[in-house]
Design an enzyme around this catalytic site. Structure first.
Site, PDB file in Angstrom:
ATOM      1  N   MET A  30       0.837  -1.203   0.000  1.00 43.26           N
ATOM      2  CA  MET A  30       0.000   0.000   0.000  1.00 43.26           C
ATOM      3  C   MET A  30       0.875   1.258   0.000  1.00 43.26           C
ATOM      4  SD  MET A  30      -3.500  -0.790   1.952  1.00 43.26           S
ATOM      5  CE  MET A  30      -2.940  -0.446   3.602  1.00 43.26           C
ATOM      6  N   GLY A  31       2.148   1.079  -0.343  1.00 41.18           N
ATOM      7  CA  GLY A  31       3.030   2.238  -0.475  1.00 41.18           C
ATOM      8  C   GLY A  31       3.537   2.761   0.857  1.00 41.18           C
ATOM      9  N   TYR A  32       4.132   3.959   0.801  1.00 41.09           N
ATOM     10  CA  TYR A  32       4.836   4.559   1.937  1.00 41.09           C
ATOM     11  C   TYR A  32       5.863   3.541   2.447  1.00 41.09           C
ATOM     12  CZ  TYR A  32       5.501   8.510   4.934  1.00 41.09           C
ATOM     13  OH  TYR A  32       6.027   9.632   5.523  1.00 41.09           O
ATOM     14  N   LEU A  33       6.706   3.149   1.498  1.00 36.51           N
ATOM     15  CA  LEU A  33       7.570   1.983   1.692  1.00 36.51           C
ATOM     16  C   LEU A  33       8.690   2.232   2.705  1.00 36.51           C
ATOM     17  CD1 LEU A  33       7.878   0.931  -2.071  1.00 36.51           C
ATOM     18  CD2 LEU A  33       6.160   0.230  -0.390  1.00 36.51           C
ATOM     19  N   HIS A  37       9.187  -3.429   3.589  1.00 38.57           N
ATOM     20  CA  HIS A  37       8.802  -3.641   2.188  1.00 38.57           C
ATOM     21  C   HIS A  37      10.037  -3.957   1.345  1.00 38.57           C
ATOM     22  CE1 HIS A  37       5.554  -0.679   3.495  1.00 38.57           C
ATOM     23  NE2 HIS A  37       4.833  -1.692   3.064  1.00 38.57           N
ATOM     24  N   GLY A 147       4.724 -10.282   3.843  1.00 38.63           N
ATOM     25  CA  GLY A 147       5.456 -10.240   5.093  1.00 38.63           C
ATOM     26  C   GLY A 147       4.774 -11.028   6.201  1.00 38.63           C
ATOM     27  N   LYS A 149       4.853 -10.063   9.062  1.00 41.11           N
ATOM     28  CA  LYS A 149       4.308  -9.011   9.935  1.00 41.11           C
ATOM     29  C   LYS A 149       2.778  -9.096   9.959  1.00 41.11           C
ATOM     30  CE  LYS A 149       3.487  -4.658  11.428  1.00 41.11           C
ATOM     31  NZ  LYS A 149       2.674  -4.009  10.453  1.00 41.11           N
ATOM     32  N   ASP A 150       2.179  -9.344   8.784  1.00 44.05           N
ATOM     33  CA  ASP A 150       0.724  -9.518   8.683  1.00 44.05           C
ATOM     34  C   ASP A 150       0.450 -11.015   8.587  1.00 44.05           C
ATOM     35  OD1 ASP A 150      -0.417  -6.561   8.003  1.00 44.05           O
ATOM     36  OD2 ASP A 150       1.590  -6.848   7.181  1.00 44.05           O
TER      37      ASP A 150
HETATM   38  P1  AMP Z   1       1.454  -2.869   3.504  1.00 45.89           P
HETATM   39  O1  AMP Z   1       2.003  -1.824   2.590  1.00 45.89           O
HETATM   40  O2  AMP Z   1       1.467  -2.480   4.938  1.00 45.89           O
HETATM   41  O3  AMP Z   1       0.136  -3.410   3.025  1.00 45.89           O
HETATM   42  O4  AMP Z   1       2.467  -4.088   3.424  1.00 45.89           O
HETATM   43  C1  AMP Z   1       2.823  -4.676   2.198  1.00 45.89           C
HETATM   44  C2  AMP Z   1       3.578  -5.950   2.459  1.00 45.89           C
HETATM   45  O5  AMP Z   1       4.764  -5.649   3.205  1.00 45.89           O
HETATM   46  C3  AMP Z   1       2.774  -6.961   3.288  1.00 45.89           C
HETATM   47  O6  AMP Z   1       2.999  -8.261   2.779  1.00 45.89           O
HETATM   48  C4  AMP Z   1       3.357  -6.792   4.669  1.00 45.89           C
HETATM   49  O7  AMP Z   1       3.254  -7.954   5.467  1.00 45.89           O
HETATM   50  C5  AMP Z   1       4.802  -6.475   4.349  1.00 45.89           C
HETATM   51  N1  AMP Z   1       5.410  -5.770   5.483  1.00 45.89           N
HETATM   52  C6  AMP Z   1       4.968  -4.627   6.065  1.00 45.89           C
HETATM   53  N2  AMP Z   1       5.744  -4.307   7.124  1.00 45.89           N
HETATM   54  C7  AMP Z   1       6.690  -5.266   7.210  1.00 45.89           C
HETATM   55  C8  AMP Z   1       7.780  -5.521   8.093  1.00 45.89           C
HETATM   56  N3  AMP Z   1       8.046  -4.711   9.119  1.00 45.89           N
HETATM   57  N4  AMP Z   1       8.536  -6.612   7.880  1.00 45.89           N
HETATM   58  C9  AMP Z   1       8.273  -7.459   6.847  1.00 45.89           C
HETATM   59  N5  AMP Z   1       7.252  -7.269   5.982  1.00 45.89           N
HETATM   60  C10 AMP Z   1       6.474  -6.205   6.162  1.00 45.89           C
END
Ligand code: AMP
Length: 283
Positions: A30-33, A37, A147, A149-150
């Site tokens: 969802m960006g704001y990498l 990410h 990740g 993380k989720d």
């Molecule tokens: P998001 O942009 O938050 O939807 O995350 C996009 C992907 O990055 C998802 O698969 C998350 O699980 C992964 N992600 C987000 N934060 C982390 C982190 N701290 N460590 C590893 N993967 C992450």
């Protein structure tokens, strides 16, 4: 870094890649990498000839009172990070490109999506499964990277791929943390200085639970209680849930005898943070 906003344009690029015989990896975001990410992108680059990073704040996975409009966005910074990590292009569609005004088709899932985050976010995983399915159809990757993380999302995606016969390998990647232990998250930017300090309680409390399991504790209720009490010692923290579940089925477990996922969601002020660990008992 090439930023593609149009589905047909992306499809024609991918067709060209396929003609060359290139393998394709997808990293949905969802960006704001951040570095979390980036670790997924770097892994994808090491395993595929071409890597697409999708950068899309997906409206269907936000509940009505959630942070869709305030979710942080910075495509220029994201492009720089993707370039550095070796991605081939960013797919960055507008919501109108991804969803027809009269869209009425969704991908939904029973059981795995009902507990943990699904309890307080009842429409969240329907949005996730729908957008990830759409991205899978658009990009047709060989591998997709998510990740740990989720953790619930990863389990849900693995199940969806199995149940709906997507010919895609799902690769789970470890949680990347700040030096003090806080799991990296785009939502960490919501925290003020005091909240940022308080947010550490989440990881610290989970570490206490993990240490108990490593020391031989097999009663899930006892571990849950210790984690809960520790989080509650932080005045700025308000627990959404602390759960210990079977790592694959996400069903509650009383005894720690198979691989278990311990997951927690905690509000620090008005920011909801999640974290988890997986523990596999030996022998
Ligand atoms: P998001 O942009 O938050 O939807 O995350 C996009 C992907 O990055 C998802 O698969 C998350 O699980 C992964 N992600 C987000 N934060 C982390 C982190 N701290 N460590 C590893 N993967 C992450």
């Amino acid at each position: 870094m090439q930023i593609i906003k149009n589905i047909e344009e992306l499809r024609s690029i991918i067709r060209e890649w396929r003609k060359e015989g290139f393998s394709v990896g997808l990293v949905p975001t969802m960006g704001y990498l951040h570095e979390g990410h980036k670790s997924l992108i770097v892994k994808a680059v090491s395993e595929n000839d071409r890597v697409v990073v999708s950068d899309f704040v997906n409206p269907t996975q936000f509940g009505v009172n959630e942070d869709l409009s305030s979710y942080p966005r910075d495509i220029d910074r994201d492009a720089a990070l993707c370039q550095k990590a070796g991605a081939s292009l960013i797919f960055h569609p507008e919501p109108e490109e991804m969803y027809f005004k009269d869209n009425c088709t969704f991908v939904d899932m029973d059981s795995l999506t009902k507990g943990l985050c699904g309890r307080t976010r009842p429409t969240h995983f329907r949005g996730v499964c729908t957008v990830v399915s759409k991205l899978f159809h658009i990009v047709t990757p060989d591998r997709a990277y998510f990740g740990e993380k989720d953790a619930q999302q990863l389990a849900v995606i693995r199940r969806m791929v199995r149940d709906l016969n997507f010919a895609i390998t799902i690769v789970g990647c470890p949680i990347v943390r700040e030096p003090d232990g806080l799991a990296m998250s785009s939502r960490n930017t919501y925290l003020n200085k005091e909240e940022r300090k308080a947010a550490l309680i989440l990881h610290k409390s989970l570490v206490i639970g993990e240490e108990m399991m490593k020391a031989g504790e097999r009663d899930a209720a006892a571990v849950k209680e210790a984690i809960t009490a520790n989080i509650e010692s932080e005045p700025l923290a308000r627990i959404d849930y602390v759960e210990i579940v079977d790592a694959e089925t996400l069903e509650n477990t009383a005894r720690i005898e198979r691989s278990v996922l311990t997951a927690a969601a905690v509000y620090i002020g008005s920011t909801r943070l999640i974290d988890n660990f997986t523990f596999q008992p030996q022998g």
